[in-house]
Design a protein around this motif. Structure first.
Motif, PDB file in Angstrom:
ATOM      1  N   UNK A  44       0.813  -1.213   0.000  1.00  0.00           N
ATOM      2  CA  UNK A  44       0.000   0.000   0.000  1.00  0.00           C
ATOM      3  C   UNK A  44       0.841   1.254   0.000  1.00  0.00           C
ATOM      4  N   UNK A  45       1.890   1.273   0.818  1.00  0.00           N
ATOM      5  CA  UNK A  45       2.755   2.452   0.884  1.00  0.00           C
ATOM      6  C   UNK A  45       3.501   2.657  -0.426  1.00  0.00           C
ATOM      7  N   UNK A  46       3.969   1.562  -1.026  1.00  0.00           N
ATOM      8  CA  UNK A  46       4.665   1.662  -2.318  1.00  0.00           C
ATOM      9  C   UNK A  46       3.734   2.208  -3.394  1.00  0.00           C
ATOM     10  N   UNK A  47       2.502   1.685  -3.428  1.00  0.00           N
ATOM     11  CA  UNK A  47       1.522   2.147  -4.411  1.00  0.00           C
ATOM     12  C   UNK A  47       1.206   3.628  -4.204  1.00  0.00           C
ATOM     13  N   UNK A  48       1.029   4.028  -2.936  1.00  0.00           N
ATOM     14  CA  UNK A  48       0.729   5.432  -2.660  1.00  0.00           C
ATOM     15  C   UNK A  48       1.866   6.344  -3.115  1.00  0.00           C
ATOM     16  N   UNK A 161     -10.796  11.830   1.244  1.00  0.00           N
ATOM     17  CA  UNK A 161     -11.257  11.424   2.564  1.00  0.00           C
ATOM     18  C   UNK A 161     -12.470  10.527   2.494  1.00  0.00           C
ATOM     19  N   UNK A 162     -13.380  10.809   1.538  1.00  0.00           N
ATOM     20  CA  UNK A 162     -14.576   9.985   1.378  1.00  0.00           C
ATOM     21  C   UNK A 162     -14.200   8.539   1.055  1.00  0.00           C
ATOM     22  N   UNK A 163     -13.364   8.380   0.036  1.00  0.00           N
ATOM     23  CA  UNK A 163     -12.997   7.034  -0.411  1.00  0.00           C
ATOM     24  C   UNK A 163     -12.232   6.294   0.674  1.00  0.00           C
ATOM     25  N   UNK A 164     -11.295   6.988   1.314  1.00  0.00           N
ATOM     26  CA  UNK A 164     -10.501   6.320   2.339  1.00  0.00           C
ATOM     27  C   UNK A 164     -11.360   5.944   3.539  1.00  0.00           C
ATOM     28  N   UNK A 211     -13.269  14.480  -7.492  1.00  0.00           N
ATOM     29  CA  UNK A 211     -11.937  13.889  -7.360  1.00  0.00           C
ATOM     30  C   UNK A 211     -11.438  13.369  -8.702  1.00  0.00           C
ATOM     31  N   UNK A 212     -10.127  13.295  -8.796  1.00  0.00           N
ATOM     32  CA  UNK A 212      -9.479  12.621  -9.913  1.00  0.00           C
ATOM     33  C   UNK A 212      -9.349  11.137  -9.578  1.00  0.00           C
ATOM     34  N   UNK A 213      -9.131  10.334 -10.596  1.00  0.00           N
ATOM     35  CA  UNK A 213      -8.995   8.886 -10.380  1.00  0.00           C
ATOM     36  C   UNK A 213      -7.824   8.570  -9.458  1.00  0.00           C
ATOM     37  N   UNK A 214      -6.720   9.304  -9.619  1.00  0.00           N
ATOM     38  CA  UNK A 214      -5.545   9.035  -8.782  1.00  0.00           C
ATOM     39  C   UNK A 214      -5.786   9.401  -7.317  1.00  0.00           C
ATOM     40  N   UNK A 215      -6.686  10.343  -7.052  1.00  0.00           N
ATOM     41  CA  UNK A 215      -7.055  10.632  -5.657  1.00  0.00           C
ATOM     42  C   UNK A 215      -7.635   9.386  -5.006  1.00  0.00           C
ATOM     43  N   UNK A 216      -8.549   8.750  -5.723  1.00  0.00           N
ATOM     44  CA  UNK A 216      -9.214   7.563  -5.200  1.00  0.00           C
ATOM     45  C   UNK A 216      -8.239   6.396  -5.058  1.00  0.00           C
ATOM     46  N   UNK A 217      -7.397   6.202  -6.068  1.00  0.00           N
ATOM     47  CA  UNK A 217      -6.429   5.103  -6.016  1.00  0.00           C
ATOM     48  C   UNK A 217      -5.461   5.278  -4.856  1.00  0.00           C
ATOM     49  N   UNK A 218      -5.015   6.507  -4.633  1.00  0.00           N
ATOM     50  CA  UNK A 218      -4.099   6.769  -3.522  1.00  0.00           C
ATOM     51  C   UNK A 218      -4.780   6.499  -2.183  1.00  0.00           C
ATOM     52  N   UNK A 219      -6.059   6.839  -2.089  1.00  0.00           N
ATOM     53  CA  UNK A 219      -6.800   6.604  -0.852  1.00  0.00           C
ATOM     54  C   UNK A 219      -6.940   5.113  -0.568  1.00  0.00           C
TER      55      UNK A 219
END
Length: 261
Positions: A44-48, A161-164, A211-219
């Motif tokens: 998860x940390x690597x992906x973020x 914040x919503x997605x996370x 949000x952008x897609x990367x916002x959600x993926x990072x969350x």
């Protein structure tokens, strides 16, 4: 002297009745739980970090942001917008905390045990802290205001914040409930359902223009980190290695008192 002796005794009985939730497993199972937790945290940390670097450099995976947003915009319909609005409300900052509060309190009362509800609440709090710290520091702009279909939001976009919040709640709850189940396939199916709801929430935030897609993926990547920490803490706190007979006896006891689910 007697009062001093009785007080630790009462505290110990309270601790064992409401906070200790020991489960006996084979040594291989405990080792696998730790390996899973490490894999989730590292992965998860690597992906973020990869997503974060892509956002900063405007390359690699961040290139999907605009195409995904345009693709979702082309599919906008009245009924779908209504569905997405309902999802946004249910998993939003007003209803979601109520769901979390009701879940933790009800779980504690029904199970007559505080460990897993407290761990769920702790994991959720950790997720909130992470978002509150990272979002203002990164300060990524949201999609254009004209794309926002509900109220205008000027806060930072990355991470979501919503997605996370939804991912933390569903992933942690799924683990805490189904990790005690004797059939691994049930646990896998539960995580598949939870992941589907998380992805739906992510699509909702992008569809509505917040949000952008990367916002959600990072969350989601950060939620995997939180899940890994929860698994490690739960394993350290509750898992004891036992003999095959002890393992069978522990599982039978948990099934009888309803604590498997």
């Amino acid at each position: 002297m007697t009062e001093t002796t009785e007080r630790p005794g009462r505290l110990r009985r309270f601790h064992e009745k409401f906070l200790v939730e020991e489960r006996v497993v084979p040594a291989s199972a405990k080792r696998n739980l730790y390996l899973i937790s490490i894999a989730l945290v590292v992965g998860g940390l690597t992906a973020f970090l990869f997503i974060f670097d892509s956002v900063l450099e405007a390359d690699d995976i961040s290139a999907v942001d605009a195409p995904v947003e345009r693709w979702l915009e082309t599919g906008q319909t009245d009924w779908l917008t209504t569905v997405m609005t309902v999802i946004a409300f249910v998993f939003g900052p007003i209803v979601m905390p109520i769901i979390i509060l009701v879940t933790t309190v009800t779980w504690g009362i029904v199970a007559k045990h505080a460990w897993r509800p407290l761990l769920l609440a702790g994991g959720m709090l950790l997720g909130v802290i992470i978002v509150q710290v990272l979002a203002p520091v990164i300060a990524r702009e949201r999609p254009p205001i004209g794309d926002m279909m509900l109220e205008i939001d000027h806060t930072s976009s990355f991470p979501s914040g919503h997605v996370m919040g939804v991912a933390d709640f569903l992933f942690i709850t799924t683990y805490l409930v189904f990790s005690r189940h004797r059939r691994p396939v049930i646990t896998v199916l539960a995580f598949v359902v939870a992941s589907g709801i998380v992805l739906l929430t992510a699509a909702c935030r992008i569809y509505l223009g917040y949000h952008w897609a990367t916002d959600a993926l990072a969350s989601i990547a950060l939620s995997l980190v939180v899940l890994g920490i929860v698994i490690a803490v739960d394993t350290w706190r509750t898992v004891r290695v036992g003999t095959p007979s002890e393992v069978d006896a522990s599982e039978s006891t948990r099934e009888e008192d309803g604590s498997v689910g």
